[in-house]
Scaffold this motif. Structure first.
Motif, short mmCIF file in Angstrom:
data_model
loop_
_atom_site.label_atom_id
_atom_site.label_comp_id
_atom_site.label_asym_id
_atom_site.label_seq_id
_atom_site.Cartn_x
_atom_site.Cartn_y
_atom_site.Cartn_z
N HIS A 42 0.72 -1.29 -0.03
CA HIS A 42 0.05 0.14 -0.04
C HIS A 42 0.87 1.47 0.00
O HIS A 42 1.77 1.40 0.99
CB HIS A 42 -1.06 -0.11 1.29
N GLU A 44 0.67 4.39 0.86
CA GLU A 44 0.58 5.22 1.83
C GLU A 44 1.27 4.58 3.03
O GLU A 44 2.11 5.35 3.71
CB GLU A 44 -0.99 5.40 2.32
N GLN A 47 5.21 5.00 2.00
CA GLN A 47 5.49 6.28 2.35
C GLN A 47 5.93 6.82 3.75
O GLN A 47 6.80 7.37 3.98
CB GLN A 47 4.36 7.28 1.55
N ALA A 48 4.81 6.19 4.55
CA ALA A 48 4.87 6.28 6.02
C ALA A 48 6.29 5.60 6.48
O ALA A 48 7.22 6.17 7.32
CB ALA A 48 3.75 6.02 6.88
#
Length: 138
Positions: A42, A44, A47-48
């Motif tokens: 995923h 997101e 990225q986190a």
């Protein structure tokens, strides 16, 4: 007090290159972490995760982020993460690039970035076959 290194690649490219580099050098002289991207990942979350890894690697000297292919998801994640931190991104990761980075662990972020680029470029050659070598000696 060295630059941290984050490798962001497709699937197991990063871990595989790191394992080979460690076999060649005997150890890893830098703080280094790997984030691998799969089709099931995923965006997101990745990225986190990249931000968390950069924060853990940055001891005040910055982070060099190495990615396998410019314009790909790993590269885009790296560029987005680098915008928020003291980091440089180099794409086109290959084994000569990684070995060069690991051999120059005491350089500044800018110097290490240049070493990564030169190692990657200088590691690409046309290899002559035995027949071609024989013909060149005539």
């Amino acid at each position: 007090m060295t630059v941290g290194v984050l490798i962001i690649t497709h699937d197991n490219i990063g871990p595989s290159l790191l394992n080979i580099a460690n076999d060649i050098l005997g150890s890893c002289p830098l703080q280094l972490k790997v984030l691998h991207v799969t089709r099931a990942s995923h965006l997101e979350f990745l990225q986190a995760q990249a931000q968390v890894l950069i924060n853990s690697l940055d001891t005040g000297h910055g982070v060099l982020i190495l990615t396998d292919m410019y314009g790909s998801t790993p590269s885009n994640i790296a560029c987005n993460a680098a915008d928020k931190k003291h980091a440089q991104v180099v794409s086109g990761l290959n084994l000569p690039m990684l070995i060069r980075v690991l051999n120059y662990s005491r350089l500044s972020l800018n110097e290490l970035t240049e070493k990564a680029i030169s190692g990657g470029r200088e590691g690409v050659h046309i290899c002559l076959t035995t027949i071609e070598k024989h013909n060149d000696t005539r």
